[in-house]
Design a protein around this motif. Structure first.
Motif, mmCIF file in Angstrom:
data_model
loop_
_atom_site.group_PDB
_atom_site.id
_atom_site.type_symbol
_atom_site.label_atom_id
_atom_site.label_comp_id
_atom_site.label_asym_id
_atom_site.label_seq_id
_atom_site.Cartn_x
_atom_site.Cartn_y
_atom_site.Cartn_z
ATOM 1 N N CYS A 53 0.844 -1.199 0.000
ATOM 2 C CA CYS A 53 0.000 0.000 0.000
ATOM 3 C C CYS A 53 0.877 1.246 0.000
ATOM 4 O O CYS A 53 1.924 1.282 0.662
ATOM 5 C CB CYS A 53 -0.885 -0.024 1.246
ATOM 6 N N HIS A 55 0.184 3.982 1.355
ATOM 7 C CA HIS A 55 0.011 4.767 2.584
ATOM 8 C C HIS A 55 1.077 4.368 3.609
ATOM 9 O O HIS A 55 2.041 5.073 3.840
ATOM 10 C CB HIS A 55 -1.416 4.569 3.129
ATOM 11 N N ARG A 56 0.963 3.182 4.202
ATOM 12 C CA ARG A 56 1.949 2.760 5.204
ATOM 13 C C ARG A 56 2.474 1.343 4.907
ATOM 14 O O ARG A 56 2.807 0.603 5.807
ATOM 15 C CB ARG A 56 1.362 2.836 6.620
ATOM 16 N N CYS A 72 -7.220 -1.990 1.409
ATOM 17 C CA CYS A 72 -6.066 -2.295 2.259
ATOM 18 C C CYS A 72 -6.565 -2.691 3.653
ATOM 19 O O CYS A 72 -7.482 -2.069 4.196
ATOM 20 C CB CYS A 72 -5.166 -1.067 2.324
ATOM 21 N N HIS A 75 -5.900 0.611 6.796
ATOM 22 C CA HIS A 75 -6.793 1.754 7.003
ATOM 23 C C HIS A 75 -7.874 1.836 5.931
ATOM 24 O O HIS A 75 -8.562 2.840 5.826
ATOM 25 C CB HIS A 75 -6.014 3.075 7.012
#
Ligand code: FES
Ligand code: CO
Length: 330
Positions: A53, A55-56, A72, A75
């Motif tokens: 992902c 994001h993180r 995902c 989150h």
């Protein structure tokens, strides 16, 4: 440098996972070291994204499919099959924008598998004539990891000198050390190979002497179609594909087309016989070197090795052509 480190191997289609498994939910697969998250979109078409992902960095393959996108597990950001983030649930009114995206790869279904190409593929997925022939039934055989280079397995499929040693427990005949009338006809990205091999057991009959009429095709780099015809009895067509993982491990994908000559098809017997043959091969193949030298001076050979040597030469020229083009683009 190991032969598999050449970038050209990213430019082919590989059958990475059975569709039946993807129907259970997203899955992870590592193709040539590239981690993929595979899932089915709302139309049941497979999709392949990088399994990380933006994001993180959580694995998308641990998530679920919601509204034609993979969510995902961390989150809930959702990505469509093109890798574009289409929803950040914590900011539902904001367009996620073009920077929130992950890499997407070409992915399609054929023969009951999701096929992936990491870069623009050089050749299409082969059309096997038996797939369009009503007399043949497709049977899925094996989907498992072997500790072997895929090139060694391809060579083995085309090596008619090994059955009289490796397959004495199944069909190999000690009186027939090599194939007769072996012929090779090349085409772009592969070749046809024909010949005759004496065997002690046919697929459809126990304990009788017989002869296999072989009609094989090799498709670069890791697909082999081995059509076995007998003077009497139904044809058996084995499709063996090797999907390169990382570090000289290969995912073995094998299915077959079995001809029904009116006597019916005993699927369990076919699977059991091919399993036994395959394990005989595995035992020897996993003892071979992980790398495969393409320069013929680096291993010793005999006349019946011709298909393997043609394969090595064609792989070498695919590597060279690809590298020349890459330099031209720079
Ligand atoms: Fe994927 Fe946060 S890590 S949404
Ligand atoms: Co064998």
């Amino acid at each position: 440098m190991n032969v598999m480190e050449h970038a050209v191997f990213r430019c082919f289609w590989y059958p990475v996972i059975p569709m039946s498994e993807l129907k259970q939910g997203p899955r992870r697969f590592e193709l040539l070291g590239q981690a993929l998250a595979l899932f089915l979109d709302d139309d049941g078409v497979p999709a392949a994204l990088e399994d990380r992902c933006c994001h993180r960095t959580a694995r998308l393959s641990l998530g679920e499919v919601c509204d034609n996108a993979i969510a995902c597990p961390y989150h809930g950001w959702r990505y469509n099959r093109d890798g574009q983030c289409v929803l950040v649930p914590q900011m539902p009114d904001r367009d996620p924008g073009p920077k929130r995206r992950v890499k997407a790869f070409s992915c399609r279904e054929k023969y009951g598998y999701a096929w992936v190409a990491l870069e623009e593929p050089l050749f299409d997925i082969p059309d096997f004539p038996e797939a369009a022939d009503d007399r043949f039934v497709l049977i899925h055989e094996f989907y498992e990891e072997w500790r072997v280079s895929g090139l060694r397995v391809m060579e083995n499929e085309l090596d008619m000198a090994h059955p009289s040693y490796v397959h004495l427990g199944t069909f190999g005949s000690p009186e027939h050390l090599v194939a007769e009338d072996a012929k090779i006809e090349e085409f772009p990205g592969g070749f046809h190979y024909t010949g005759r091999l004496g065997v002690k057991q046919a697929h459809h009959a126990q304990d009788r002497n017989n002869e296999r009429f072989l009609d094989c095709s090799w498709y670069a780099p890791f697909i082999c179609r081995l059509r076995i015809n007998y003077a009497d009895g139904p044809a058996h067509v084995i499709i063996n594909c090797q999907v390169p993982l990382a570090d000289n491990r290969s995912q073995v994908v094998q299915f077959c087309f079995q001809e029904d000559d009116g006597a019916g098809i005993d699927e369990a017997a076919i699977l059991a016989f091919d399993r036994k043959v395959t394990l005989e091969d595995k035992h020897v193949l996993e003892s071979t070197d992980a790398d495969v030298p393409l320069d013929p001076r680096d291993e010793r050979h005999m006349v019946s090795d011709k298909p393997g040597l043609v394969m090595r030469r064609m792989i070498q020229s695919l590597i060279e052509d690809h590298e020349t083009q890459a330099v031209a683009v720079q």
